[in-house]
Scaffold this motif. Sequence first.
Motif, PDB file in Angstrom:
ATOM      1  N   ARG A 182      82.075 -96.881 -78.092  1.00  0.00           N
ATOM      2  CA  ARG A 182      82.129 -97.174 -76.539  1.00  0.00           C
ATOM      3  C   ARG A 182      81.483 -95.806 -76.793  1.00  0.00           C
ATOM      4  O   ARG A 182      80.848 -95.279 -75.612  1.00  0.00           O
ATOM      5  N   HIS A 183      82.146 -95.014 -77.244  1.00  0.00           N
ATOM      6  CA  HIS A 183      81.577 -93.706 -77.136  1.00  0.00           C
ATOM      7  C   HIS A 183      79.739 -93.347 -77.718  1.00  0.00           C
ATOM      8  O   HIS A 183      79.714 -92.169 -77.509  1.00  0.00           O
ATOM      9  N   THR A 210      89.986 -92.017 -83.359  1.00  0.00           N
ATOM     10  CA  THR A 210      88.900 -92.436 -82.770  1.00  0.00           C
ATOM     11  C   THR A 210      87.925 -91.588 -82.994  1.00  0.00           C
ATOM     12  O   THR A 210      86.870 -91.100 -84.113  1.00  0.00           O
ATOM     13  N   ASN A 243      89.990 -99.150 -82.969  1.00  0.00           N
ATOM     14  CA  ASN A 243      89.766 -97.719 -83.062  1.00  0.00           C
ATOM     15  C   ASN A 243      88.066 -98.342 -83.454  1.00  0.00           C
ATOM     16  O   ASN A 243      87.311 -97.245 -82.284  1.00  0.00           O
ATOM     17  N   SER A 275      84.309 -87.473 -78.496  1.00  0.00           N
ATOM     18  CA  SER A 275      85.808 -87.403 -78.933  1.00  0.00           C
ATOM     19  C   SER A 275      87.476 -86.762 -78.956  1.00  0.00           C
ATOM     20  O   SER A 275      87.626 -87.324 -79.670  1.00  0.00           O
ATOM     21  N   GLU A 312      86.196 -98.289 -80.203  1.00  0.00           N
ATOM     22  CA  GLU A 312      86.614 -97.533 -79.132  1.00  0.00           C
ATOM     23  C   GLU A 312      85.323 -95.986 -79.681  1.00  0.00           C
ATOM     24  O   GLU A 312      84.663 -95.630 -79.062  1.00  0.00           O
TER      25      GLU A 312
END
Length: 148
Positions: free
Chosen positions: A68-69, A13, A62, A110, A65
Amino acid sequence: MTSTNPHPHGQMTYGLLFDVTDDVSRDHDDRLPPLSEHLVRVADSKDTFVGHPVEPDLRRVNAREAARHILACTDLAHVHYDDPLQALALLDPLPRDNRLRLLRAATERSWMPYPTARPRPRAVSGCPCPCTSGDFCGGCGHAGCGGR
């Protein structure tokens, strides 16, 4: 995917966000593609990670994810969404410089470094043996030596 890294997905990620950030920083066109499309396109281009094949499903994981970050670095972190990639559409109107700042913040957020073994410090002062750095010296006889 077999790896000695306990956080391989986190590393993937980070790499994805790093590459997208790099793309945006080098592209001076103000008409950037939608952020979700950019993440998915870069994720789909990564068919290996540290020499291991990456399945298409994991590439999508990924990308989600990474989304989301990105969302966690905004005021939208508290908003409920079913798919983080779709929620990124709210950020598409951002100017290039704002998008770049957001991507840099998400990339830093991340980052998960590879764990390293750290020797335990010993209370032996002045001893030239490896026992002062936590290694075994074989027993030098000094008080507190790890080799006893």
